[in-house]
Design a protein around this motif. Structure first.
Motif, short mmCIF file in Angstrom:
data_model
loop_
_atom_site.label_atom_id
_atom_site.label_comp_id
_atom_site.label_asym_id
_atom_site.label_seq_id
_atom_site.Cartn_x
_atom_site.Cartn_y
_atom_site.Cartn_z
N LEU A 153 -3.28 -0.97 14.53
CA LEU A 153 -2.86 -2.23 14.77
C LEU A 153 -1.85 -2.72 13.78
O LEU A 153 -1.20 -3.62 13.80
CB LEU A 153 -4.33 -3.45 14.57
CG LEU A 153 -5.57 -3.46 15.48
CD1 LEU A 153 -6.38 -4.34 14.96
CD2 LEU A 153 -4.72 -3.76 16.98
N LEU A 154 -1.71 -1.94 12.63
CA LEU A 154 -0.92 -1.92 11.70
C LEU A 154 -0.39 -0.83 11.08
O LEU A 154 -1.18 0.09 10.93
CB LEU A 154 -1.49 -2.92 10.56
CG LEU A 154 -0.58 -3.37 9.37
CD1 LEU A 154 0.42 -4.17 9.75
CD2 LEU A 154 -1.33 -3.86 8.25
N GLN A 155 1.08 -0.62 11.10
CA GLN A 155 1.76 0.50 10.41
C GLN A 155 2.53 0.11 9.30
O GLN A 155 2.74 -0.95 9.16
CB GLN A 155 2.64 1.34 11.50
CG GLN A 155 1.79 1.66 12.75
CD GLN A 155 1.20 3.30 12.51
OE1 GLN A 155 2.00 4.04 12.33
NE2 GLN A 155 0.10 3.33 12.74
N THR A 156 2.99 1.05 8.47
CA THR A 156 3.63 0.68 7.31
C THR A 156 5.09 0.55 7.47
O THR A 156 5.59 1.28 8.28
CB THR A 156 3.33 1.76 6.01
OG1 THR A 156 4.04 2.95 6.65
CG2 THR A 156 2.04 1.96 5.97
N GLU A 157 5.82 -0.29 6.77
CA GLU A 157 7.30 -0.32 6.66
C GLU A 157 7.52 -0.49 5.19
O GLU A 157 7.70 -1.46 4.62
CB GLU A 157 7.91 -1.47 7.59
CG GLU A 157 9.36 -1.41 7.39
CD GLU A 157 10.21 -2.35 8.14
OE1 GLU A 157 10.98 -2.11 9.13
OE2 GLU A 157 9.92 -3.38 7.76
N LEU A 158 7.53 0.84 4.58
CA LEU A 158 7.57 0.93 3.22
C LEU A 158 8.96 0.60 2.69
O LEU A 158 9.94 1.41 3.23
CB LEU A 158 7.14 2.21 2.50
CG LEU A 158 5.71 2.46 2.81
CD1 LEU A 158 5.31 4.07 2.36
CD2 LEU A 158 4.72 1.66 2.03
N ASP A 159 9.12 -0.69 1.90
CA ASP A 159 10.44 -0.63 1.10
C ASP A 159 10.52 -0.09 -0.06
O ASP A 159 9.84 -0.39 -1.00
CB ASP A 159 10.68 -2.35 0.96
CG ASP A 159 11.92 -2.51 0.47
OD1 ASP A 159 12.33 -2.22 -0.48
OD2 ASP A 159 12.86 -3.47 1.18
N THR A 160 11.30 0.93 -0.04
CA THR A 160 11.27 2.07 -0.98
C THR A 160 12.01 1.40 -2.60
O THR A 160 11.65 1.96 -3.63
CB THR A 160 12.18 3.32 -0.88
OG1 THR A 160 13.55 2.91 -0.45
CG2 THR A 160 11.54 3.98 0.24
N CYS A 161 12.70 0.44 -2.43
CA CYS A 161 13.20 -0.30 -3.70
C CYS A 161 11.84 -1.01 -4.34
O CYS A 161 11.71 -0.63 -5.69
CB CYS A 161 14.17 -1.35 -3.32
SG CYS A 161 14.40 -2.70 -4.66
N TRP A 162 11.18 -1.71 -3.47
CA TRP A 162 10.19 -2.27 -3.87
C TRP A 162 8.87 -1.46 -4.44
O TRP A 162 8.31 -1.81 -5.25
CB TRP A 162 9.48 -3.54 -3.23
CG TRP A 162 10.79 -4.55 -3.00
CD1 TRP A 162 11.19 -5.01 -1.56
CD2 TRP A 162 11.40 -5.45 -3.93
NE1 TRP A 162 12.33 -5.83 -2.10
CE2 TRP A 162 12.38 -6.40 -3.18
CE3 TRP A 162 11.15 -5.77 -5.10
CZ2 TRP A 162 12.91 -7.26 -3.87
CZ3 TRP A 162 11.71 -6.71 -6.15
CH2 TRP A 162 12.77 -7.30 -5.24
N VAL A 163 8.62 -0.44 -3.78
CA VAL A 163 7.75 0.34 -4.22
C VAL A 163 8.09 1.13 -5.51
O VAL A 163 6.99 1.06 -6.57
CB VAL A 163 7.79 1.61 -3.20
CG1 VAL A 163 6.83 2.78 -3.82
CG2 VAL A 163 7.11 1.34 -1.88
N ARG A 164 9.17 1.39 -5.89
CA ARG A 164 9.64 1.69 -7.22
C ARG A 164 9.44 0.67 -8.40
O ARG A 164 8.84 0.83 -9.25
CB ARG A 164 11.02 2.33 -7.22
CG ARG A 164 11.44 2.84 -8.49
CD ARG A 164 12.72 3.84 -8.67
NE ARG A 164 13.14 3.88 -10.06
CZ ARG A 164 13.77 5.42 -10.02
NH1 ARG A 164 14.41 5.72 -9.24
NH2 ARG A 164 14.31 5.39 -11.33
N VAL A 165 9.81 -0.60 -7.97
CA VAL A 165 9.57 -1.70 -8.93
C VAL A 165 8.42 -1.97 -9.02
O VAL A 165 7.80 -2.40 -10.21
CB VAL A 165 10.45 -2.92 -8.15
CG1 VAL A 165 10.07 -4.23 -9.05
CG2 VAL A 165 12.14 -2.72 -8.23
N GLY A 166 7.42 -1.66 -7.83
CA GLY A 166 6.06 -1.88 -8.19
C GLY A 166 5.35 -0.87 -8.96
O GLY A 166 4.12 -0.99 -9.15
#
Length: 269
Positions: A153-166
């Motif tokens: 029902l749900l897959q990821t769309e990882l935003d790699t900028c915000w992953v690093r900022v996180g």
């Protein structure tokens, strides 16, 4: 190299002025596909015809969360008609974020929207920012979402900028979701985390302090990200697409010039 799309929020003003002409420019630069962020007054049938004529694959769309919840089938059906394979929850306003009572409802609605998307032949994605890296009972809220809503029902769309900022290393984090990461956002930046980053995506905040470190989005390959490592991770994770996104221009370039610089860099790898 995976096929490369652009999140059209990156060139939103150009689309508002000349939708079809901007799509043609995107194709001429060398992009394979597009991810929508609004249709700028055009019907689904019109947009589908434009993409077919120009030769761009309509892979996905960012659709405001509240719009989808208000009319799930009606709103998502437009993107199914265009031919999008994916549709994404793009952003949560403060009352819906982790740490509020609204986040539990987001998790519940993600399952509901995922079922509607599936019925229409699409897959629901979730596009993160950095606020999902707040911990809930010792676990990132983003992972609570993915652990609660099943992968069908749900897959990821990882935003790699915000992953690093996180606080996570993007390539390793993409690999963490192998088999559940069909679309990966390539976003580069310079500077460090501040309280005013969201002004760059149109979210007003209080005036920054004079000594606050600068933060700006950059064309892919022009910032701090290790893009070859991220792309290798996306391939290892089974991604079908990578998507360039630059929320606001920088380096003295226009949005279209930033897009051209990004795709030029990626095609050089």
């Amino acid at each position: 190299m995976l096929p490369i799309a652009i999140q059209l929020f990156s060139v939103r003003d150009e689309l508002a002025a000349d939708f079809k002409g901007t799509l043609k420019s995107i194709k001429e630069m060398g992009f394979d596909g597009v991810e929508f962020a609004g249709l700028h007054g055009h019907t689904a049938a019109e947009v589908k015809a434009m993409c077919e004529e120009i030769g761009l694959t309509p892979i996905s769309a960012h659709v405001p969360y509240y719009d989808m919840v208000a009319d799930p089938r009606g709103v998502l059906a437009d993107y199914a008609e265009i031919g999008c394979r994916y549709v994404a929850i793009p952003y949560l306003t403060p009352e819906c974020r982790p740490g509020t009572d609204g986040f539990a409802k987001v998790v519940e609605n993600a399952a509901m929207l995922g079922a509607v998307a599936r019925d229409l032949g699409m897959t629901l994605l979730y596009h993160n920012h950095d606020f999902e890296f707040e911990k809930v009972d010792g676990k990132y809220a983003l992972e609570v979402l993915y652990d609660t809503v099943p992968a069908d029902l749900l897959q990821t769309e990882l935003d790699t900028c915000w992953v690093r900022v996180g606080g996570e290393e993007p390539a390793a984090y993409v690999r963490k979701f192998s088999g559940r990461a069909p679309v990966v956002h390539l976003k580069d930046y310079a500077g460090g985390k501040t309280d005013h980053m969201y002004e760059l995506i149109g979210i007003e905040t209080e005036k920054p302090a004079a000594d606050e470190p600068a933060f700006e989005f950059r064309p892919v390959g022009s910032g701090v990200q290790n893009m070859p490592a991220i792309i290798a991770a996306a391939e290892d994770a089974g991604a079908s697409w990578v998507v360039v996104e630059q929320d606001s221009p920088s380096m003295g370039l226009s949005p279209l010039e930033c897009a051209r610089k990004s795709i030029g860099y990626l095609r050089s790898l």
